[in-house]
Design a protein around this motif. Structure first.
Motif, PDB file in Angstrom:
ATOM      1  N   ARG A  67      20.852 -39.374 -24.320  1.00 36.78           N
ATOM      2  CA  ARG A  67      19.691 -39.867 -24.238  1.00 36.78           C
ATOM      3  C   ARG A  67      19.528 -40.433 -25.453  1.00 36.78           C
ATOM      4  O   ARG A  67      19.265 -39.934 -26.440  1.00 36.78           O
ATOM      5  N   PHE A  68      19.145 -41.408 -25.731  1.00 37.40           N
ATOM      6  CA  PHE A  68      19.011 -42.196 -26.372  1.00 37.40           C
ATOM      7  C   PHE A  68      17.727 -41.544 -27.463  1.00 37.40           C
ATOM      8  O   PHE A  68      16.143 -41.422 -27.130  1.00 37.40           O
ATOM      9  N   SER A  96      22.510 -38.077 -30.706  1.00 36.55           N
ATOM     10  CA  SER A  96      22.465 -37.928 -29.677  1.00 36.55           C
ATOM     11  C   SER A  96      23.848 -37.958 -28.168  1.00 36.55           C
ATOM     12  O   SER A  96      23.911 -38.056 -26.906  1.00 36.55           O
ATOM     13  N   LEU A  97      24.897 -37.986 -29.087  1.00 36.77           N
ATOM     14  CA  LEU A  97      26.067 -38.136 -28.117  1.00 36.77           C
ATOM     15  C   LEU A  97      26.947 -36.728 -28.128  1.00 36.77           C
ATOM     16  O   LEU A  97      28.049 -36.618 -27.490  1.00 36.77           O
ATOM     17  N   GLN A  98      26.132 -36.066 -28.773  1.00 37.00           N
ATOM     18  CA  GLN A  98      26.668 -34.457 -29.078  1.00 37.00           C
ATOM     19  C   GLN A  98      26.749 -33.790 -27.638  1.00 37.00           C
ATOM     20  O   GLN A  98      25.491 -33.380 -26.957  1.00 37.00           O
ATOM     21  N   VAL A  99      27.438 -33.489 -26.898  1.00 37.20           N
ATOM     22  CA  VAL A  99      27.736 -32.538 -25.699  1.00 37.20           C
ATOM     23  C   VAL A  99      28.560 -30.889 -26.006  1.00 37.20           C
ATOM     24  O   VAL A  99      29.522 -30.849 -27.078  1.00 37.20           O
ATOM     25  N   ASP A 100      28.088 -30.006 -24.929  1.00 36.79           N
ATOM     26  CA  ASP A 100      28.209 -28.495 -25.902  1.00 36.79           C
ATOM     27  C   ASP A 100      29.796 -28.293 -24.469  1.00 36.79           C
ATOM     28  O   ASP A 100      30.252 -28.791 -23.607  1.00 36.79           O
ATOM     29  N   PHE A 101      31.229 -28.560 -25.870  1.00 39.57           N
ATOM     30  CA  PHE A 101      31.948 -28.868 -25.455  1.00 39.57           C
ATOM     31  C   PHE A 101      32.522 -28.577 -23.875  1.00 39.57           C
ATOM     32  O   PHE A 101      33.004 -29.197 -22.829  1.00 39.57           O
TER      33      PHE A 101
END
Ligand code: FAD
Length: 539
Positions: free
Chosen positions: A415-416, A423-428
């Motif tokens: 979500r920008f 905002s690009l960070q994901v729970d791996f």
């Protein structure tokens, strides 16, 4: 809508695995790469090339080789665990050759525009315009598009946040421009930004500079590539057991990680400590920063208040005089310059892949993430999922459900956020598992326990490597079991350059067994408290 021809834009790691995913699904990929070679970021450039990501000369990958490997292509045992960029490129070349990807790549061909065809609503088709290095233009029609152009190519240089920078008489540049410390000998250098690039550059420059100051707004937790007993840290920490513990006991997990980080060196004493907890943000990975701080080569500083000619004034009132060079390690902008879509489409990406507002879903972004693990295996799952969506074998939720999910589940979608920060960070692991569920390749540990307990133990307690997503379902690979059971041998192999006689020190598998039984006990306790105690209070 029948999808057959797919444009893949970019031949970095994400583009290569996307071409392979297309071929595996019987699609016809045509990959356009603006440079003369594969590898993307990992193809070292003597001089940074505009529009492309850049790495500096001495860069060594933070992810270990097993954690960054594609799911059906384990790395050579003799490769070092944390590879130099030349070795990462070698791995990518071997991958491209093994799966015969090169014939599908059109080099020195830049995609200049991607627009929806006039009959898009019915067909989902795209008009893709390209231009070769010798100015030959062409227009193609594709049934679908995979955008694999990376997100380290457009530097973010926030000069307006640094009053007085226009009066600075020295040299300043973005970390994107940096190749090596030549020319910075005996200089006083300020590096702004304490992410992976900022800390890497501070260390690299400090080997030749007079002094380096590393300025940070927030601080960061700093971890190392070298983990417990010298094995790669990501091998030790990125496990399903660990992910489960983090989900069940987040505060305890944070405390445990922070304690471990502070045992290496006190983050408060070293001026590194952030306000956020360990798991809230991706940590900085740097094995050398502490030694450069203890030797006075790097000095930590707070945020910069202003520049007064060659003097830099920090928010705590301290001043560093006669600064020669300032390096802005201030991150990158998210940009898709060739996409002629209404910009709103790219602001909300379901699972960081599909523009939620686009129907039919014939455009996907691959590799547009960051996380505590490696991008490659996640990009591979994204490509496998996207190609199955294109083929109609799997479908996306309704548009409003996707939008709701994007709002509700941070760490799962893009979500920008204005600045683009984080905002690009994901729970791996949860993110990878969510894609694997969609594709139908998620390993079921309980079923595995009954069928193949040794494998189940390694899947549950060992490193969460990508081979796990080839054990079952579409794209199953018969070599995956062996790849998982031999992964620690490949980790150990490069250390065997001087064999020391005697019994091997206790292996990680022993720790894993302890973790496994510890976790099982905790789960039993949890289960008893949740379900048995309420029914039998005296039990
Ligand atoms: P890229 O590697 O950037 O490739 C994009 C390709 O697209 C390029 O070849 C480019 O030429 C091409 N292209 C761009 N625009 C066009 C166009 N219009 N037409 C045609 N071709 C185009 N990730 C990890 O997982 N682990 C790490 O340890 C790690 N370390 C990193 C260290 C540094 C210093 C940096 C900057 C990044 C690091 N990364 C790391 C992240 C890294 O970006 C990814 O690992 C990976 O390289 C991303 O691959 P990609 O294919 O998505 O993008």
């Amino acid at each position: 809508m029948v999808v057959q021809r797919v444009a893949v834009i970019g031949a970095g790691p994400s583009g290569l695995t996307s071409v392979k995913a297309c071929l595996d699904e019987g699609l016809e990929p045509m990959c356009f790469e603006s440079s003369h070679d594969i590898g993307g970021l990992w193809r070292y450039k003597e001089k940074p090339e505009p529009g492309r990501a850049n790495v500096y000369q001495s860069v060594v990958i933070n992810s270990s080789k097993e954690m960054m490997a594609f799911s059906d292509f384990p790395p050579l045992p003799e490769l070092p665990n944390n590879m130099h960029h030349t070795e990462v490129l070698k791995y990518l070349r071997l991958y491209a050759h093994k799966f015969n990807l090169l014939p599908y790549i059109y080099f020195q061909t830049t995609v200049t525009s991607v627009t929806q065809a006039a009959d898009f609503t019915g067909t989902g088709r795209w008009i893709v315009e390209t231009e070769t290095v010798d100015s030959q233009r062409a227009t193609h029609v594709f049934d679908a598009v995979l955008v694999c152009t990376g997100h380290f190519s457009v530097p973010h240089l926030p000069l307006k946040d640094f009053p007085g920078i226009e009066s600075f008489p020295g040299r300043y540049f973005h970390s994107w421009d940096y190749c090596n410390p030549t020319g910075l000998e005996d200089k006083t250098v300020v590096v702004i930004g304490f992410g992976n690039s900022g800390s890497d550059l501070a260390v690299d420059i400090s080997r030749v500079a007079n002094r380096v100051y590393l300025s940070t707004r927030t601080g960061a937790w700093v971890t190392c590539r070298v983990g417990p007993k010298g094995i790669p840290a990501d091998i030790a920490w990125i496990t399903r057991t660990g992910a489960l513990m983090q989900k069940l006991f987040p505060s305890w997990s944070n405390r445990m990680f922070e304690k471990k980080m502070n045992e290496m060196y006190d983050h408060q004493l070293y001026g590194l400590k952030p306000k956020h907890s360990f798991l809230a943000q991706i940590p900085v990975v740097n094995d050398n920063l502490a030694s450069q701080i203890i030797s006075g080569r790097v000095r930590m500083k707070p945020n910069i208040k202003e520049f007064r000619e060659s003097n830099v004034i920090f928010t705590d009132g301290s001043i560093v005089e006669n600064v020669d060079v300032v390096v802005f390690a201030t991150g990158y902008k998210h940009s898709f310059p060739f996409l002629q879509l209404r910009s709103a489409y790219m602001l909300h990406l379901y699972r960081n892949v599909f523009p939620a507002a686009l129907s039919p879903p014939t455009l996907a972004v691959v590799g547009f993430i960051s996380g505590a693990g490696s991008i490659n295996p996640a990009a591979e799952l994204q490509a496998r999922w996207a190609t199955r969506i294109f083929k109609g074998l799997v479908s996306l939720p309704k548009q409003e459900d996707m939008m709701k999910a994007i709002e509700k589940e941070p760490g799962m979608h893009y979500r920008f956020s204005g600045s683009g920060h984080n905002s690009l960070q994901v729970d791996f692991i949860p993110y990878m598992d969510s894609l694997a569920h969609e594709i139908g390749v998620h390993p079921n540990v309980l079923t595995l326990c009954l069928k193949d307990p040794i494998l189940a133990l390694e899947v549950f307690t060992g490193p969460c490597t990508s081979y796990q997503y080839r054990l079952t379902g579409p794209g199953r690979w018969s070599g995956s079991r062996n790849a998982i059971l031999t992964q620690m041998d490949r980790v150990r192999e490069p250390f065997r350059t001087r064999m020391v006689p005697g019994p091997e020190t206790s292996s990680l598998s022993q720790q894993n067994v302890i973790m496994f039984f510890g976790c099982t006990a905790l789960l039993c306790w949890f289960f008893c408290n949740m379900y048995i105690r309420p029914v039998f209070p005296l039990w």
